[in-house]
Motif scaffolding. Sequence first.
Motif, PDB file in Angstrom:
ATOM      1  N   THR A 279      -4.693   7.214  13.021  1.00  7.74           N
ATOM      2  CA  THR A 279      -3.949   8.076  12.099  1.00  7.74           C
ATOM      3  C   THR A 279      -3.015   9.013  12.856  1.00  7.74           C
ATOM      4  OG1 THR A 279      -5.659   8.030  10.396  1.00  7.74           O
ATOM      5  CG2 THR A 279      -4.151   9.897  10.366  1.00  7.74           C
TER       6      THR A 279
ATOM      7  N   ASN B 268       1.324   3.634   3.013  1.00  7.11           N
ATOM      8  CA  ASN B 268       0.199   4.388   3.574  1.00  7.11           C
ATOM      9  C   ASN B 268      -0.454   3.502   4.635  1.00  7.11           C
ATOM     10  OD1 ASN B 268      -2.575   5.275   4.006  1.00  7.11           O
ATOM     11  ND2 ASN B 268      -2.221   6.685   2.304  1.00  7.11           N
TER      12      ASN B 268
ATOM     13  N   ASN C 119      -6.639  -0.900   6.495  1.00  8.76           N
ATOM     14  CA  ASN C 119      -7.929  -1.289   5.905  1.00  8.76           C
ATOM     15  C   ASN C 119      -7.837  -2.648   5.228  1.00  8.76           C
ATOM     16  OD1 ASN C 119      -9.181   1.056   6.721  1.00  8.76           O
ATOM     17  ND2 ASN C 119      -8.830   2.143   4.795  1.00  8.76           N
TER      18      ASN C 119
ATOM     19  N   ASN D 149       0.819  -1.215   0.000  1.00 11.17           N
ATOM     20  CA  ASN D 149       0.000   0.000   0.000  1.00 11.17           C
ATOM     21  C   ASN D 149       0.852   1.264   0.000  1.00 11.17           C
ATOM     22  OD1 ASN D 149      -3.089  -0.702   0.456  1.00 11.17           O
ATOM     23  ND2 ASN D 149      -1.886  -2.186   1.634  1.00 11.17           N
TER      24      ASN D 149
ATOM     25  N   ALA E 210     -10.266   5.505  12.944  1.00 14.68           N
ATOM     26  CA  ALA E 210      -9.572   6.200  11.854  1.00 14.68           C
ATOM     27  C   ALA E 210      -8.863   7.442  12.376  1.00 14.68           C
ATOM     28  CB  ALA E 210     -10.564   6.572  10.753  1.00 14.68           C
TER      29      ALA E 210
ATOM     30  N   LYS F  91      -7.451  12.842   2.834  1.00 10.73           N
ATOM     31  CA  LYS F  91      -6.770  11.626   2.391  1.00 10.73           C
ATOM     32  C   LYS F  91      -6.031  10.966   3.546  1.00 10.73           C
ATOM     33  CE  LYS F  91      -4.021   9.779  -1.397  1.00 10.73           C
ATOM     34  NZ  LYS F  91      -3.256   8.819  -0.586  1.00 10.73           N
TER      35      LYS F  91
ATOM     36  N   TYR G 206      -7.127  11.868  -6.055  1.00 15.33           N
ATOM     37  CA  TYR G 206      -7.975  11.534  -4.908  1.00 15.33           C
ATOM     38  C   TYR G 206      -9.175  12.482  -4.797  1.00 15.33           C
ATOM     39  CZ  TYR G 206      -9.299  11.247   0.054  1.00 15.33           C
ATOM     40  OH  TYR G 206      -9.997  11.147   1.230  1.00 15.33           O
TER      41      TYR G 206
ATOM     42  N   SER H 252      -8.325   8.986   5.422  1.00 14.04           N
ATOM     43  CA  SER H 252      -9.070   8.034   4.584  1.00 14.04           C
ATOM     44  C   SER H 252     -10.539   8.439   4.467  1.00 14.04           C
ATOM     45  CB  SER H 252      -8.953   6.608   5.145  1.00 14.04           C
ATOM     46  OG  SER H 252      -7.617   6.194   5.204  1.00 14.04           O
ATOM     47  N   TRP H 253     -10.782   9.726   4.322  1.00 17.30           N
ATOM     48  CA  TRP H 253     -12.125  10.280   4.179  1.00 17.30           C
ATOM     49  C   TRP H 253     -12.522  10.157   2.723  1.00 17.30           C
ATOM     50  CZ3 TRP H 253     -13.507  16.117   5.315  1.00 17.30           C
ATOM     51  CH2 TRP H 253     -14.839  16.216   5.735  1.00 17.30           C
ATOM     52  N   LYS H 254     -13.397   9.216   2.411  1.00 20.13           N
ATOM     53  CA  LYS H 254     -13.746   8.926   1.021  1.00 20.13           C
ATOM     54  C   LYS H 254     -14.718   9.938   0.437  1.00 20.13           C
ATOM     55  CE  LYS H 254     -11.282   5.159   1.065  1.00 20.13           C
ATOM     56  NZ  LYS H 254      -9.969   5.151   0.396  1.00 20.13           N
TER      57      LYS H 254
ATOM     58  N   ASN I  22      -2.936   3.859   6.661  1.00 17.73           N
ATOM     59  CA  ASN I  22      -4.395   3.762   6.709  1.00 17.73           C
ATOM     60  C   ASN I  22      -4.920   2.753   5.699  1.00 17.73           C
ATOM     61  OD1 ASN I  22      -4.792   5.801   8.735  1.00 17.73           O
ATOM     62  ND2 ASN I  22      -4.180   7.287   7.184  1.00 17.73           N
ATOM     63  N   TYR I  23      -4.384   2.806   4.472  1.00 17.59           N
ATOM     64  CA  TYR I  23      -4.795   1.836   3.460  1.00 17.59           C
ATOM     65  C   TYR I  23      -4.336   0.431   3.850  1.00 17.59           C
ATOM     66  CZ  TYR I  23      -5.845   5.872   0.474  1.00 17.59           C
ATOM     67  OH  TYR I  23      -6.358   7.027  -0.048  1.00 17.59           O
TER      68      TYR I  23
END
Length: 268
Positions: free
Chosen positions: A127, A32, A38, A29, A123, A108, A163, A111-113, A34-35
Motif C-alpha cells: 500500500t 483501488n 486481492n 476495481n 498489505a 480502507k 465502508y 484494506s482493514w476489514k 488493494n482491491y
Amino acid sequence: MSTEEDLIKGFVELTNCRRESARSYLQDNNWNINYALNEFYDKEGSFTHDREPEQKIYPKDLIDLFEKYADPATADGTRVITFEGMIQFIGDLGLSLEDDLMTIVLAKLLSWKKMTDPITSEAFLSTWFMQGCSHIKEMKIFLAELDHRLYHDPTYFVEIYNYTFNLILDEKAKQLDTNTAIEYWKIFLLQPKEPAPIQIELDMVSMWLNFLQAEKKDLISADCWQMIMQFFQRYPTFQDLATNYDETAAWPYIIDEFYEYLEDEGKI
C-alpha cells in the motif's frame, strides 16, 4: 495521488502480469490497487503462469517502519501488525481512533476489514510503496490529500461512510448497536471537523437520532445504514421530504416509520 499510469506500473511490478491485465484489474476495481491486487491473487495466485516470480524489493525505511509496529514473528516466521500496533501507528500519524474519520480512511486504504484483524506485511508494504511513502512524514502528507478529498468529494465521502459499517461491527455480529451507530452519524454528519460535502438539514439528522432513541431501536442493519444516507441525499430538507416523498418507494420499513414519526412531530 497516484496517476493511472503509476498504478498500472506498480501493479505490474508487484504481480509480474502484463500491462493489459493490470489495467483490466484496476479498472474493474475503480483503480483501488488493494482491491485489484486481492482479486488478482484470488484468481491467479501469487504470480502469472507465463512469467517467473520476482522478489519484491521494498525500501528499507518502509520495512523498518513496518517492523516498528509489527508483533514478534510467529512460529512460521510471519509478522503482522495487530490492533495494539495499529493504535501506535495511528497515534504516530496524528490521528485519533475514537473521533477522526481519517482513521477510517486509513483503514480502507490498508484494506482493514475489521478493527480486530491484523495487517499483513504485504498489505502494509505494498500500500505505502504504491503511494511512494516510506516515512511517517510522507504518509501524513498523503493522508492530508485524502482528508481534503473526504470533505470535497461527495462520492468518496459516501464510499467511506458505507465502508465504516463493517469496520466498526462487533465480532460475529450482523447488525450494529444503535448507540455506536449514533456516535458515528454524529461524527459524519453533525460534528465533522469540516462541513460534509453532502448538504443535509442538520435538524433532519437530529430528528433521525431522536427517533431511534424514542422508538427504542436497538440494532441497525447494513441496509438501514446505507439507505438512510441515500434518503438524506434525496430529501436533504424537511421541505423536500414533505413535497416529494414517495410512500410506495422501496425504502426499508424503519425509514417509513421515521417518515411517520416526522409527521407526528409536525416536521412535515
